[in-house]
Structure formats: C-alpha cells, structure tokens
Design a protein around this motif. Sequence first.
Motif, mmCIF file in Angstrom:
data_model
loop_
_atom_site.group_PDB
_atom_site.id
_atom_site.type_symbol
_atom_site.label_atom_id
_atom_site.label_comp_id
_atom_site.label_asym_id
_atom_site.label_seq_id
_atom_site.Cartn_x
_atom_site.Cartn_y
_atom_site.Cartn_z
ATOM 1 N N GLU A 1 0.827 -1.203 0.000
ATOM 2 C CA GLU A 1 0.000 0.000 0.000
ATOM 3 C C GLU A 1 0.866 1.259 0.000
ATOM 4 O OE1 GLU A 1 -3.747 1.671 -0.264
ATOM 5 O OE2 GLU A 1 -3.307 -0.478 -0.060
ATOM 6 N N GLY A 2 0.573 2.160 -0.914
ATOM 7 C CA GLY A 2 1.232 3.452 -0.950
ATOM 8 C C GLY A 2 2.535 3.504 -1.711
ATOM 9 N N GLU A 3 3.060 2.350 -2.134
ATOM 10 C CA GLU A 3 4.365 2.348 -2.786
ATOM 11 C C GLU A 3 4.306 2.977 -4.179
ATOM 12 O OE1 GLU A 3 7.311 -1.292 -3.132
ATOM 13 O OE2 GLU A 3 7.049 -0.668 -1.042
ATOM 14 N N LEU A 4 3.225 2.739 -4.903
ATOM 15 C CA LEU A 4 3.079 3.352 -6.223
ATOM 16 C C LEU A 4 2.985 4.872 -6.101
ATOM 17 C CD1 LEU A 4 2.715 3.087 -9.274
ATOM 18 C CD2 LEU A 4 0.268 2.735 -8.886
ATOM 19 N N GLU A 5 2.202 5.321 -5.144
ATOM 20 C CA GLU A 5 2.058 6.761 -4.930
ATOM 21 C C GLU A 5 3.404 7.392 -4.567
ATOM 22 O OE1 GLU A 5 -1.812 4.964 -4.939
ATOM 23 O OE2 GLU A 5 0.018 4.424 -3.855
ATOM 24 N N ALA A 6 4.221 6.660 -3.823
ATOM 25 C CA ALA A 6 5.532 7.176 -3.429
ATOM 26 C C ALA A 6 6.441 7.365 -4.639
ATOM 27 C CB ALA A 6 6.184 6.233 -2.420
ATOM 28 N N VAL A 7 6.326 6.476 -5.619
ATOM 29 C CA VAL A 7 7.125 6.612 -6.848
ATOM 30 C C VAL A 7 6.798 7.929 -7.541
ATOM 31 C CG1 VAL A 7 7.507 5.674 -9.163
ATOM 32 C CG2 VAL A 7 7.399 4.120 -7.192
ATOM 33 N N PHE A 8 5.520 8.205 -7.691
ATOM 34 C CA PHE A 8 5.123 9.419 -8.395
ATOM 35 C C PHE A 8 5.382 10.676 -7.561
ATOM 36 C CE2 PHE A 8 3.161 6.294 -11.035
ATOM 37 C CZ PHE A 8 3.189 6.857 -12.299
ATOM 38 N N GLU A 9 5.318 10.539 -6.248
ATOM 39 C CA GLU A 9 5.639 11.674 -5.387
ATOM 40 C C GLU A 9 7.098 12.063 -5.583
ATOM 41 O OE1 GLU A 9 7.166 13.989 -2.238
ATOM 42 O OE2 GLU A 9 7.702 11.875 -2.491
ATOM 43 N N ARG A 10 7.975 11.072 -5.688
ATOM 44 C CA ARG A 10 9.392 11.381 -5.878
ATOM 45 C C ARG A 10 9.648 11.982 -7.259
ATOM 46 N NH1 ARG A 10 14.762 7.592 -4.953
ATOM 47 N NH2 ARG A 10 16.222 9.096 -5.870
ATOM 48 N N ILE A 11 9.001 11.431 -8.271
ATOM 49 C CA ILE A 11 9.162 11.992 -9.618
ATOM 50 C C ILE A 11 8.683 13.443 -9.647
ATOM 51 C CG2 ILE A 11 8.282 11.874 -11.988
ATOM 52 C CD1 ILE A 11 8.361 8.811 -11.701
ATOM 53 N N GLY A 12 7.553 13.695 -9.011
ATOM 54 C CA GLY A 12 7.042 15.055 -8.960
ATOM 55 C C GLY A 12 7.979 15.996 -8.237
ATOM 56 N N ARG A 13 8.576 15.504 -7.151
ATOM 57 C CA ARG A 13 9.471 16.331 -6.343
ATOM 58 C C ARG A 13 10.784 16.618 -7.060
ATOM 59 N NH1 ARG A 13 9.857 13.084 -2.431
ATOM 60 N NH2 ARG A 13 11.984 12.293 -2.712
ATOM 61 N N GLU A 14 11.347 15.595 -7.734
ATOM 62 C CA GLU A 14 12.666 15.758 -8.338
ATOM 63 C C GLU A 14 12.604 16.268 -9.782
ATOM 64 O OE1 GLU A 14 15.520 12.677 -7.816
ATOM 65 O OE2 GLU A 14 14.883 12.231 -5.755
ATOM 66 N N TRP A 15 11.581 15.861 -10.521
ATOM 67 C CA TRP A 15 11.492 16.250 -11.926
ATOM 68 C C TRP A 15 10.407 17.290 -12.189
ATOM 69 C CZ3 TRP A 15 11.716 10.876 -14.846
ATOM 70 C CH2 TRP A 15 13.024 10.377 -14.793
ATOM 71 N N GLY A 16 9.309 17.191 -11.478
ATOM 72 C CA GLY A 16 8.212 18.121 -11.685
ATOM 73 C C GLY A 16 7.342 17.816 -12.889
ATOM 74 N N ARG A 17 7.743 16.843 -13.670
ATOM 75 C CA ARG A 17 6.957 16.467 -14.848
ATOM 76 C C ARG A 17 7.345 15.052 -15.282
ATOM 77 N NH1 ARG A 17 9.997 16.674 -19.559
ATOM 78 N NH2 ARG A 17 11.989 17.784 -19.401
ATOM 79 N N LEU A 18 6.564 14.496 -16.204
ATOM 80 C CA LEU A 18 6.830 13.174 -16.754
ATOM 81 C C LEU A 18 6.333 13.170 -18.190
ATOM 82 C CD1 LEU A 18 7.895 10.340 -15.825
ATOM 83 C CD2 LEU A 18 5.506 9.716 -15.429
ATOM 84 N N ASP A 19 7.117 12.590 -19.094
ATOM 85 C CA ASP A 19 6.746 12.590 -20.512
ATOM 86 C C ASP A 19 6.200 11.244 -20.995
ATOM 87 O OD1 ASP A 19 7.667 15.332 -21.305
ATOM 88 O OD2 ASP A 19 9.551 14.541 -20.509
ATOM 89 N N PHE A 20 6.614 10.159 -20.368
ATOM 90 C CA PHE A 20 6.089 8.849 -20.748
ATOM 91 C C PHE A 20 6.311 7.872 -19.603
ATOM 92 C CE2 PHE A 20 10.484 8.919 -22.235
ATOM 93 C CZ PHE A 20 10.986 7.700 -21.812
ATOM 94 N N LEU A 21 5.548 6.790 -19.616
ATOM 95 C CA LEU A 21 5.764 5.721 -18.643
ATOM 96 C C LEU A 21 5.479 4.371 -19.290
ATOM 97 C CD1 LEU A 21 2.971 4.282 -17.368
ATOM 98 C CD2 LEU A 21 2.789 6.481 -16.225
ATOM 99 N N LEU A 22 6.171 3.372 -18.797
ATOM 100 C CA LEU A 22 5.994 1.998 -19.255
ATOM 101 C C LEU A 22 5.545 1.130 -18.089
ATOM 102 C CD1 LEU A 22 6.490 -0.230 -21.497
ATOM 103 C CD2 LEU A 22 8.695 -0.589 -20.368
ATOM 104 N N HIS A 23 4.365 0.536 -18.217
ATOM 105 C CA HIS A 23 3.844 -0.434 -17.250
ATOM 106 C C HIS A 23 4.098 -1.821 -17.842
ATOM 107 C CE1 HIS A 23 0.727 -3.082 -15.573
ATOM 108 N NE2 HIS A 23 0.597 -2.238 -14.566
ATOM 109 N N SER A 24 5.040 -2.535 -17.263
ATOM 110 C CA SER A 24 5.376 -3.876 -17.751
ATOM 111 C C SER A 24 5.329 -4.854 -16.581
ATOM 112 C CB SER A 24 6.762 -3.876 -18.407
ATOM 113 O OG SER A 24 7.048 -5.130 -19.001
ATOM 114 N N ILE A 25 4.167 -4.904 -15.941
ATOM 115 C CA ILE A 25 3.974 -5.696 -14.735
ATOM 116 C C ILE A 25 2.725 -6.555 -14.886
ATOM 117 C CG2 ILE A 25 3.566 -5.606 -12.248
ATOM 118 C CD1 ILE A 25 4.907 -2.840 -12.255
ATOM 119 N N ALA A 26 2.848 -7.829 -14.611
ATOM 120 C CA ALA A 26 1.684 -8.725 -14.630
ATOM 121 C C ALA A 26 1.913 -9.821 -13.601
ATOM 122 C CB ALA A 26 1.481 -9.334 -16.008
ATOM 123 N N PHE A 27 0.813 -10.277 -13.004
ATOM 124 C CA PHE A 27 0.922 -11.350 -12.008
ATOM 125 C C PHE A 27 -0.408 -12.059 -11.866
ATOM 126 C CE2 PHE A 27 0.321 -13.015 -7.736
ATOM 127 C CZ PHE A 27 1.425 -13.839 -7.620
#
Length: 261
Positions: A75-101
């Motif tokens: 819980e919360g780990e995905l949100e933490a990834v984007f929080e860090r990207i927002g804090r350090e980069w302030g933006r994002l141009d693309f993302l790759l979701h390559s996860i399945a289970f």
Amino acid sequence: MMTFDRSLVTLDGRRGLVTGIANDQSIAWGCAKAFRALGAELAVTYLNEKARPYVEPLAEELEAGILVPLDLGNEGELEAVFERIGREWGRLDFLLHSIAFAPREDLQGRVVDCSKAGFLQAMAISCWSFIRMAKLAEPLMDRGGALFCMTYYGSQMVVENYNLMGPVKAALESAARYMAAELGPKGIRVYAISPGPLKTRAASGIGHFDELLAKAQEKAPLHSLVSVEDVGMATAYLATDAARLITGETIYIDGGYHIID
C-alpha cells in the motif's frame, strides 16, 4: 521534394518512468535501452530488496537518475514513486507499465476454476495498476505524454495454457482504449504493446511455453521470434513526436503471427 523532420524521432529532453525490469531478459529492459538510446532520462523501479541487485546495475547502465522500489502489493508504494518523480522532476513525458501477475495455481488451471481472490489479484496488479499509474501521471503530463502497457495475443484468441491472463489482458487492452479517449484532449497517448512470445521470467509461469515459441516461429509470416530489443525499438518510436497522432491502439510486434489462423 517532401522533407522529413528527423528531430521528431528523438526523446532528447524527455523523462520517462520504466517499471517491470527484473533482469536483462525483461521486455522492460529492452524498452528502457531504446528510450535511453533516443536520449530520454529515466526513472527505474525494482520489485524489492531481493530484486535490487539484478536491477541496480542495469539502472546504472541507463544512467537512471531515480531508482525506487515498487511492489504493487504494498500500500502506498506506487504513490511514493510518483511523489518522488514530482518532487525531483516536476513532470513526466512517458511511462511503461510492464507488470503482470497471477497466482500460479490460478494461472495453471482452467479459467472456470480460478479463485475469486486469484482473479482479483491478477486484475489489480496486471490491469488496475496501469489505470492508477495513468491517474498519478496525468498532472505531471501537462504538456502531453505517452502511456504504455504490455499485453499479449491471448487477450483476443484462446491460447493454450495462457488461461486466466487472457481475460485480464483483454481488460487491460480495453482500459487502454478508454484511457486514450479520456486523456487524448490533454495530449496524452495510450498504447497496449503486444509482443510475440518471448523467453522472459514472466513467461516461465506459462505451461509448455517452448511449444508456444516453436509454433509462433513456424506460423509467423516473417518466421522469426521477436527480441526484447525489437519490442523496445518499436515502443520507443511510439514515445516520440513522430507518433503523436497514434493512440488507443494495440500494437503487435510479433512478426505478423496474430494475422495467421
């Protein structure tokens, strides 16, 4: 004479998030290498501390500025990834979701025998998490962007031993279309990438996989199996401005296998 703007086929100055690298055989690794070759700066995730020693050297090779854990079961780990990207980069141009289970007992049995818990877990990790990533990425893509997920032909046709992942990937492809429609006005494009069979760690859970590989190579019009590099190059192109009017599609990278009966 018509001219072609080569500057469109670049990712210079772009920043992207790559999830799902497990090792150097991963589709996500093939994509990450191609993104980087076109000039992108990358953030990379690893599953947990056990996986980190395999992923960290690859992240270093990519000169990734951000390396963070991402276990979608936490819980919360995905949100933490984007929080860090927002804090350090302030933006994002693309993302790759390559996860399945999917739990092994549900994946290896009949669809009609799957447990409710197994089905819901497979949907949550393999499909809903992509929708959630899009939601978190949206405010960081105020200049537009591209979202990628990984699917497979078993979403459209019954592929022996693919079992539960067939309905899950069908849901993922449908979600990609709806997301493309909803996010398109903001310049955000959405793609479901559908490679042919590949020898990856994720594929090891599919029964009789070597037979599937042999069949794909024999029946595909190009008589060739794809590599993670093949998938990466095509995906990276779609992240560039040269593909800015392509969205909502399932893109097959399989030597033409999906067109053959």
